[in-house]
Design an enzyme around this catalytic site. Structure first.
Site, mmCIF file in Angstrom:
data_model
loop_
_atom_site.group_PDB
_atom_site.id
_atom_site.type_symbol
_atom_site.label_atom_id
_atom_site.label_comp_id
_atom_site.label_asym_id
_atom_site.label_seq_id
_atom_site.Cartn_x
_atom_site.Cartn_y
_atom_site.Cartn_z
ATOM 1 N N SER A 54 0.829 -1.210 0.000
ATOM 2 C CA SER A 54 0.000 0.000 0.000
ATOM 3 C C SER A 54 0.862 1.258 0.000
ATOM 4 C CB SER A 54 -0.943 0.011 1.206
ATOM 5 O OG SER A 54 -0.256 -0.270 2.408
ATOM 6 N N ASP A 92 5.430 -6.980 2.569
ATOM 7 C CA ASP A 92 4.685 -7.519 1.431
ATOM 8 C C ASP A 92 5.625 -7.830 0.271
ATOM 9 O OD1 ASP A 92 1.972 -7.758 2.035
ATOM 10 O OD2 ASP A 92 1.538 -5.662 1.607
ATOM 11 N N LYS A 122 4.619 -11.313 3.515
ATOM 12 C CA LYS A 122 3.196 -11.569 3.268
ATOM 13 C C LYS A 122 2.945 -11.702 1.775
ATOM 14 C CE LYS A 122 -0.123 -8.395 3.917
ATOM 15 N NZ LYS A 122 -0.797 -8.353 2.569
ATOM 16 N N GLU A 191 -9.253 -9.712 4.298
ATOM 17 C CA GLU A 191 -9.626 -8.337 3.970
ATOM 18 C C GLU A 191 -11.013 -8.260 3.359
ATOM 19 O OE1 GLU A 191 -8.014 -4.388 1.549
ATOM 20 O OE2 GLU A 191 -6.724 -6.157 1.751
#
EC number: 2.1.2.11
Length: 273
Positions: A54, A92, A122, A191
């Site tokens: 993100s 990530d 992740k 999510e």
């Protein structure tokens, strides 16, 4: 209150997260992308810091997470790790670094771990990426899974709406969750899925399940730090709770600085050598 404030400075590990689930202690998780923010978040007692892709949105202004590169994630990961003493740091793997081949997935995973000194990685996906997950875990790298809304697959789904609302998709998610646990993932992010489904996943798995827009019956919660601090405008999903209004605070402070400079009030005599 947890963390340094209460004197609990023990390093959070993947094993400790499992212990937290076993005793019913909720897991707190936030994103960070830079050294200064990571220091603050870690010092406040957060359990897990996610160096999320993100950063593509928050730090670079991209519409999706897809453009961010491996080297950019490594840069952010290194910066965060330097600022953290207690929290578990998870990085990530960005889009395109683990989907093409198992060899490339392991190579990229090892590169991130060696350079950033992060604690874990992740990945997004279930059965479609399970061979890559197996190989990375076999290389000794802890993996956190991610199911439900998967931003790296936005072009496939075309929307950020709630996932797994129909029975077929819900059953696949449940199957993927069990598969990720069986493969050796130490935790799972869910999510933007129905709270009832997330509750079932958390109940059936022995590993911690951390939600974002997945209800309160999971084992922990994660938010984007700039969102929960109120630094962003125009983004207000149902799952987001703002704990501050830093956009207003920062704007006011900068306006005051500009005014002081223009009027010659800064610096004053005490602020000079």
């Amino acid at each position: 209150m947890a963390g340094y404030i209460s004197g609990d400075t023990r390093k959070v590990t993947t094993h400790r997260l499992v212990e937290m689930k076993q005793r019913g202690e909720k897991i707190s998780m936030l994103t960070s992308y830079d050294y200064t923010t990571a220091q603050i978040v870690d010092g406040a007692g957060i359990d897990v810091i996610l160096v999320g892709d993100s950063a593509s949105n928050v730090m670079a202004g991209n519409v999706t997470t897809l453009p961010i590169t491996l080297d950019q994630m490594i840069y952010h990961g290194k910066s965060v790790v330097r600022g953290v003493k207690r929290a578990l740091v998870v990085v990530d793997l960005p889009f395109g670094t683990y989907q093409t081949s198992e060899y490339e997935a392991v190579t990229n995973a090892i590169k991130v771990m060696k350079i950033t000194h992060a604690d874990a990685l992740k990945l997004e996906g279930g059965v479609e990426i399970i061979d890559a997950v197996k190989k990375i875990i076999a290389a000794g790298i802890p993996i956190m899974g991610h199911l439900g809304l998967m931003p790296q697959s936005i072009n496939k789904y075309g929307t950020y709406t709630v996932r797994a609302k129909d029975e077929e998709e819900a059953e696949k998610l449940l199957s993927d969750a069990h598969l990720l646990e069986e493969t050796g993932c130490f935790a799972l992010v869910l999510e933007k899925i129905p709270a009832s489904l997330a509750e079932r996943v958390a109940r059936e798995l022995t590993i911690p399940v951390i939600g974002i827009g997945a209800g309160g019956a999971v084992d922990g919660q994660v938010l984007v730090v700039s969102d929960m601090l109120g630094m962003t405008n125009g983004f207000s999903p149902r799952f987001l709770r703002r704990y501050a209004d830093l956009h207003t605070v920062m704007t006011g402070a900068i306006q005051q600085y500009v005014d002081d400079v223009k009027k010659g009030d800064f610096p004053n005599e005490d602020e000079q050598y």
